[in-house]
Design a protein around this motif. Structure first.
Motif, PDB file in Angstrom:
ATOM      1  N   GLN A 265      33.078  39.800  32.656  1.00 26.46           N
ATOM      2  CA  GLN A 265      33.532  39.356  33.982  1.00 26.46           C
ATOM      3  C   GLN A 265      34.533  40.327  34.608  1.00 26.46           C
ATOM      4  O   GLN A 265      34.609  40.436  35.835  1.00 26.46           O
ATOM      5  N   ASN A 283      29.722  33.671  37.622  1.00 28.64           N
ATOM      6  CA  ASN A 283      29.307  33.622  39.026  1.00 28.64           C
ATOM      7  C   ASN A 283      30.330  32.942  39.927  1.00 28.64           C
ATOM      8  O   ASN A 283      30.073  32.741  41.121  1.00 28.64           O
ATOM      9  N   LYS A 284      31.470  32.559  39.381  1.00 23.66           N
ATOM     10  CA  LYS A 284      32.494  31.916  40.201  1.00 23.66           C
ATOM     11  C   LYS A 284      33.004  32.883  41.269  1.00 23.66           C
ATOM     12  O   LYS A 284      33.225  34.058  41.003  1.00 23.66           O
ATOM     13  N   THR A 285      33.217  32.342  42.450  1.00 20.81           N
ATOM     14  CA  THR A 285      33.680  33.174  43.574  1.00 20.81           C
ATOM     15  C   THR A 285      35.141  32.912  43.910  1.00 20.81           C
ATOM     16  O   THR A 285      35.590  33.165  45.023  1.00 20.81           O
ATOM     17  N   ASP A 286      35.877  32.401  42.927  1.00 18.74           N
ATOM     18  CA  ASP A 286      37.302  32.095  43.155  1.00 18.74           C
ATOM     19  C   ASP A 286      38.218  33.255  42.790  1.00 18.74           C
ATOM     20  O   ASP A 286      39.434  33.106  42.736  1.00 18.74           O
ATOM     21  N   SER A 289      36.105  36.215  38.561  1.00 20.65           N
ATOM     22  CA  SER A 289      35.050  37.100  38.066  1.00 20.65           C
ATOM     23  C   SER A 289      34.826  38.252  39.041  1.00 20.65           C
ATOM     24  O   SER A 289      34.651  38.038  40.240  1.00 20.65           O
ATOM     25  N   LYS A 290      34.803  39.459  38.491  1.00 13.76           N
ATOM     26  CA  LYS A 290      34.531  40.635  39.312  1.00 13.76           C
ATOM     27  C   LYS A 290      33.045  40.927  39.444  1.00 13.76           C
ATOM     28  O   LYS A 290      32.656  41.853  40.163  1.00 13.76           O
ATOM     29  N   ALA A 292      30.565  38.397  40.053  1.00 15.49           N
ATOM     30  CA  ALA A 292      29.804  37.322  40.705  1.00 15.49           C
ATOM     31  C   ALA A 292      28.775  37.914  41.665  1.00 15.49           C
ATOM     32  O   ALA A 292      29.098  38.758  42.498  1.00 15.49           O
ATOM     33  N   GLY A 293      27.527  37.502  41.499  1.00 17.13           N
ATOM     34  CA  GLY A 293      26.453  37.995  42.353  1.00 17.13           C
ATOM     35  C   GLY A 293      25.970  39.389  42.015  1.00 17.13           C
ATOM     36  O   GLY A 293      25.094  39.926  42.709  1.00 17.13           O
TER      37      GLY A 293
END
Length: 427
Positions: A265, A283-286, A289-290, A292-293
Motif C-alpha cells: 500500500q 483500495n481505500k481512498t482515505d 493507501s498510495k 488505490a485504483g
C-alpha cells in the motif's frame, strides 16, 4: 513473530474413541444445550467489521448477547491462547474462530464439540473444500465462515507503463516483468515481490505454496511426509535465491500479512502475495493507501504455469467447555448465513464460503478478484491435516526460516524436515 516456545509443552494425547465424545468437562455430540450470553474468541479484527456483525446479532438477541474476546493478530499466538484456555477447561471462550488447519488437533484432543450436521442446514450450499476443513474423521466439528486463497496483487499501472501486457503466470515471467518495471523512474526505490516470511504460520503457507507450485508436496495423500524431493527443493530454492538476489527485499524476512500489506500500500512492492482481505484496504481512498485504483489481482504464479495456493480461511467451533451451547450454534448459523457473509464481503473483501456469492453480479462488479479467487480456492492444497499440527507447523517454519536466512542450505533443511515430520506424523 516466532512460534512461542511453550508450544512444545502442548498436550498431545488424543481421545480414546473415534466418536468425538468429550472427556470430563466436555460435551458429547448433539449436546448443544443452554441459552444465555456467550463469547467469541477471535484474532485481531483488521477489517473493522466484525463488531458490526456482532451488533446485528446482539440487537436481535438482547438476552443472548455475544462478547468479542479479541486475541493477538498473530495466528500462532491466537492458537496458543485457545489451547491454554482448553487445557484449563475454562468456559471463558464459547465460540472459537479457528484457522482451518487447527480442526484435527482441537477435535482429537476433545477441545471442541462435535456438531450434528442437521444443526447446520446450509452445508450443501458451501464450497466443498471449505466444508472438509471443518471435519475430523468425517465428523463435523466446526462451520466454515470465511475461506481464503492466496492471490497475486500487482501494480497494473506500472506494468502498463513498462509494456507488460498481462499478469505473470510463472515465477520467471514475474521476475522479467519486474526487471522492466523497476527500470522506470516511477518505480524508484521499489522492490519486486514479497509474501509473508517471518517465522510464524504465514511462513508455513508461503513455503507450502512454493513447494506445491513446483510440483512437490509436504505430506502425501497417504498421510506420510514427502518433503525431501527435487520438486520441494525447487520451490524452496526459488525463495532462497529471490532473497539472495534482492527480488524479495531483505526486510520481508520480518513480514507477516499486515507488514507486507502496508509495504504494498505504501508503494514499495510491484507484486504481493496475500489474502483477499487486502483488496478492500488497498483500495481505500482515505489516504491510507498510495495504490488505490492502481493495482489488479491475478492467480499466483508457479514454476511452469499457474501456482497452487494454500487453502486458508476460518471456521467457527464451539468450545467443549462453554456454557450456552444452544445459543452458540444459533449464533454460528447466523454468522454463516448467506446474508451475513454477503454483508461481510461487501465491507471487508474477505472470501465467503457460500458458492453462490462468487457468481453474484453485484459482488463481481465491486470485487473483480472473485473469479480468480474461486479458482484459487478450488485448486488450493490444504496444509498438513494432522493432530500435532502445532509441532508440525513449528518444524516447517524453522526449516524454511533457517534456509531463507542463510543458516541452512535447502538440501539439508529439507532432509532434516523430513526426519522431523516422520517423528511427528504417525499413522
Amino acid at each position: 513473530m516466532a512460534v512461542a516456545g511453550s508450544l512444545a509443552l502442548l498436550a498431545t494425547a488424543c481421545g480414546s474413541g473415534d466418536d468425538g465424545n468429550s472427556s470430563s468437562g466436555g460435551s458429547s455430540a448433539g449436546s448443544l444445550d443452554g441459552r444465555g450470553p456467550i463469547t467469541l474468541a477471535s484474532g485481531k479484527d483488521t477489517s473493522g467489521n466484525l463488531q458490526n456483525q456482532l451488533n446485528a446479532w446482539n440487537a436481535a438477541h438482547p438476552n443472548e448477547k455475544v462478547e468479542l474476546k479479541e486475541l493477538p493478530e498473530d495466528a500462532d499466538a491466537q492458537r496458543q491462547q485457545m489451547v491454554q484456555n482448553a487445557q484449563a477447561q475454562s468456559d471463558s471462550y464459547s465460540v472459537l474462530v479457528m484457522d482451518v488447519v487447527w480442526t484435527s488437533e482441537f477435535a482429537a484432543n476433545q477441545w471442541i464439540t462435535q456438531i450434528p450436521e442437521d444443526k447446520v442446514p446450509d452445508l450443501g450450499k458451501l464450497l466443498p473444500a471449505t466444508v472438509e476443513t471443518a471435519k475430523y474423521r468425517d465428523k463435523l466439528y466446526a462451520v466454515p465462515m470465511t475461506s481464503d486463497g492466496g492471490l497475486l496483487y500487482y501494480r497494473n499501472d506500472l506494468l502498463k507503463q513498462a509494456g507488460v501486457a498481462e499478469a505473470p503466470k510463472t515465477w520467471d515471467e514475474m521476475k522479467a516483468a519486474c526487471t522492466k518495471v523497476l527500470a522506470l523512474p516511477a518505480a524508484k526505490g521499489m522492490s519486486c515481490y514479497s509474501g509473508q516470511f517471518e517465522k510464524y504460520e504465514g511462513l508455513t503457507v508461503n513455503f507450502s505454496e512454493a513447494v506445491n507450485s513446483a510440483g512437490g508436496e509436504i505430506v502425501g495423500k497417504d498421510g506420510k511426509p514427502n518433503v525431501n524431493t527435487p520438486e520441494a527443493k525447487a520451490g524452496l530454492e526459488e525463495l532462497v535465491n529471490d532473497f539472495k538476489t534482492g527480488v524479495i527485499p531483505k526486510a520481508a524476512i520480518t513480514y507477516k500479512e499486515e507488514e507486507s500489506r502496508r509495504a504494498f500500500q505504501d508503494g514499495k512492492l510491484v507484486f504481493l502475495r496475500n489474502w483477499p482481505y487486502v483488496y478492500a484496504l488497498a483500495n481505500k481512498t482515505d489516504g491510507s493507501s498510495k495504490v488505490a485504483g492502481k493495482f489488479a489481482v491475478a492467480p499466483l504464479p508457479g514454476k511452469t504455469g499457474a501456482g497452487v495456493s494454500s487453502l486458508g480461511g476460518h471456521d467457527y467451533a464451539i468450545s467443549s467447555f462453554a456454557k450456552n451451547k444452544a445459543t452458540a450454534i444459533d449464533f454460528i448459523n447466523f454468522m454463516a448465513s448467506e446474508e451475513r457473509q454477503k454483508a461481510n464481503v461487501e465491507k471487508t473483501s474477505q472470501a465467503p464460503t457460500w458458492a453462490s456469492l462468487y457468481d453474484d453480479a453485484g459482488l463481481n462488479k465491486q470485487f473483480p478478484y472473485l473469479a480468480p479467487l474461486k479458482a484459487s480456492i478450488q485448486n488450493a492444497q490444504p496444509r498438513p491435516r494432522v493432530v500435532k499440527y502445532g509441532d508440525v507447523t513449528a518444524a516447517i517454519q524453522q526449516a524454511a526460516y533457517d534456509s531463507l536466512s542463510g543458516k541452512t542450505q535447502p538440501d539439508q533443511a529439507l532432509s532434516d524436515l523430513q526426519t522431523k515430520l516422520q517423528s511427528l506424523i504417525t499413522q
